[in-house]
Design an enzyme around this catalytic site. Sequence first.
Site, short mmCIF file in Angstrom:
data_model
loop_
_atom_site.label_atom_id
_atom_site.label_comp_id
_atom_site.label_asym_id
_atom_site.label_seq_id
_atom_site.Cartn_x
_atom_site.Cartn_y
_atom_site.Cartn_z
N SER A 102 0.85 -1.29 -0.12
CA SER A 102 -0.02 0.10 0.03
C SER A 102 0.79 1.15 0.08
O SER A 102 0.22 2.34 -0.17
CB SER A 102 -0.99 -0.03 1.20
OG SER A 102 -0.29 0.01 2.29
N THR B 19 -3.00 2.95 3.21
CA THR B 19 -2.09 4.23 3.42
C THR B 19 -1.33 4.09 4.76
O THR B 19 -1.85 3.57 5.69
CB THR B 19 -2.97 5.35 3.35
OG1 THR B 19 -3.41 5.93 2.04
CG2 THR B 19 -2.26 6.79 3.84
N THR C 247 1.37 6.85 0.67
CA THR C 247 0.61 5.78 0.16
C THR C 247 1.16 5.65 -1.40
O THR C 247 1.77 6.50 -1.87
CB THR C 247 -0.75 6.39 0.11
OG1 THR C 247 -1.78 5.16 -0.38
CG2 THR C 247 -1.00 7.64 -0.83
N ARG D 138 -4.06 10.26 -11.37
CA ARG D 138 -4.92 10.57 -10.13
C ARG D 138 -4.20 10.63 -8.98
O ARG D 138 -3.30 10.04 -8.68
CB ARG D 138 -5.83 9.13 -10.21
CG ARG D 138 -6.89 9.45 -8.92
CD ARG D 138 -6.17 8.75 -7.66
NE ARG D 138 -7.21 8.57 -6.61
CZ ARG D 138 -6.97 8.33 -5.41
NH1 ARG D 138 -5.83 7.92 -5.10
NH2 ARG D 138 -7.82 8.33 -4.52
N THR E 59 -6.83 7.50 5.90
CA THR E 59 -6.65 6.71 4.82
C THR E 59 -8.10 6.16 4.27
O THR E 59 -9.06 6.50 4.91
CB THR E 59 -6.16 5.22 5.45
OG1 THR E 59 -5.85 4.40 4.22
CG2 THR E 59 -6.65 4.62 6.29
N GLY E 60 -8.29 5.33 3.07
CA GLY E 60 -9.52 5.17 2.58
C GLY E 60 -9.47 5.89 1.27
O GLY E 60 -8.74 6.68 0.57
#
Length: 302
Positions: A34, A159, A177, A187, A210-211
């Site tokens: 990650s 992350t 991340t 992106r 994170t997410g």
Amino acid sequence: GLRQGWEILSSGGTPMDAVELCANVIEVDPDDSSVGYGGLPNALGVVQLDASCMDGRTYAAGGVASLEGIKTPASIARLVMEHTDHVLMVGPGAQQLALDFGYGLEDLMTERSRQSWLRWRERLSETDDYGPPEHLAGRRSGDGLGGLLEGPEDFHYGTTNVLAVAANGDISGITTTSGLSWKVPGRVGDSPIIGAGLYVDNSVGAAGATGRGEDVIKSCASYFIVMRMREGRTPQEACEDAIDMIVDRYRAIGNDFVPGEKFVAINKAGEFGCSSMPSGRNARMTVRHGGGLEIYEGSTRG
Ligand code: ASP
């Protein structure tokens, strides 16, 4: 990472040195998919890394986005903070800064991340020309075995947020991340954006996210959490407030989507908290404090 970071703090080092070292430990770990080296790549099979850092005493901050070929984006974010008069650098410019400071370009794909990406590409569509051998064999012989593909590999989140309070009250944070797996090239998520993936204020505390970064950016979540703590909320309550805010916005327009956010926070008293949405990710944070190493279980809501 926390053990090494704690050694820095307990021997009088700065919280920025501590969080950078913690982040570097996981960034160079090939087994973590990650962040950094071995982080899962974008749709074209290119690893593009995002990271930020912030010093809560001076409000100095730095970030890098879409950085390729450098294993430790957290350290490059620190270069942006300490060696330029800017906050955010992207792509080739961020990479050039790293090269200027002696970093070498490296292949960030491990065999594991390459195989994950190849499997994702094979299963992405039944109508393109990539596929596992059995699928392609079926197509070629015209025996109708084409179309045996399972659904595409899931997106992967992940992350690392590292937040530290030193004995003198100075606070620093880092977020690093490889972003959403298989992301659209170019992106950028929330992690390199100050106020979204990270915010630090010596007079209050620090927060990290994170997410799914898109929702974190739109809610300025880390800044929101620090401001909630300024108003007297505990780190745990402030993280929950941010989860509720995002979920409530979706519910208000009749959408049941839950974007899978997780927030962590600490305050200047050394209290901490963590909350996540119920998307399979745990609501845990690893904490090193005077009492030792602890896995703290936060709350899941949404
Ligand atoms: N927040 C990161 C991003 O959107 C991804 C993650 O935390 O999984 O890039």
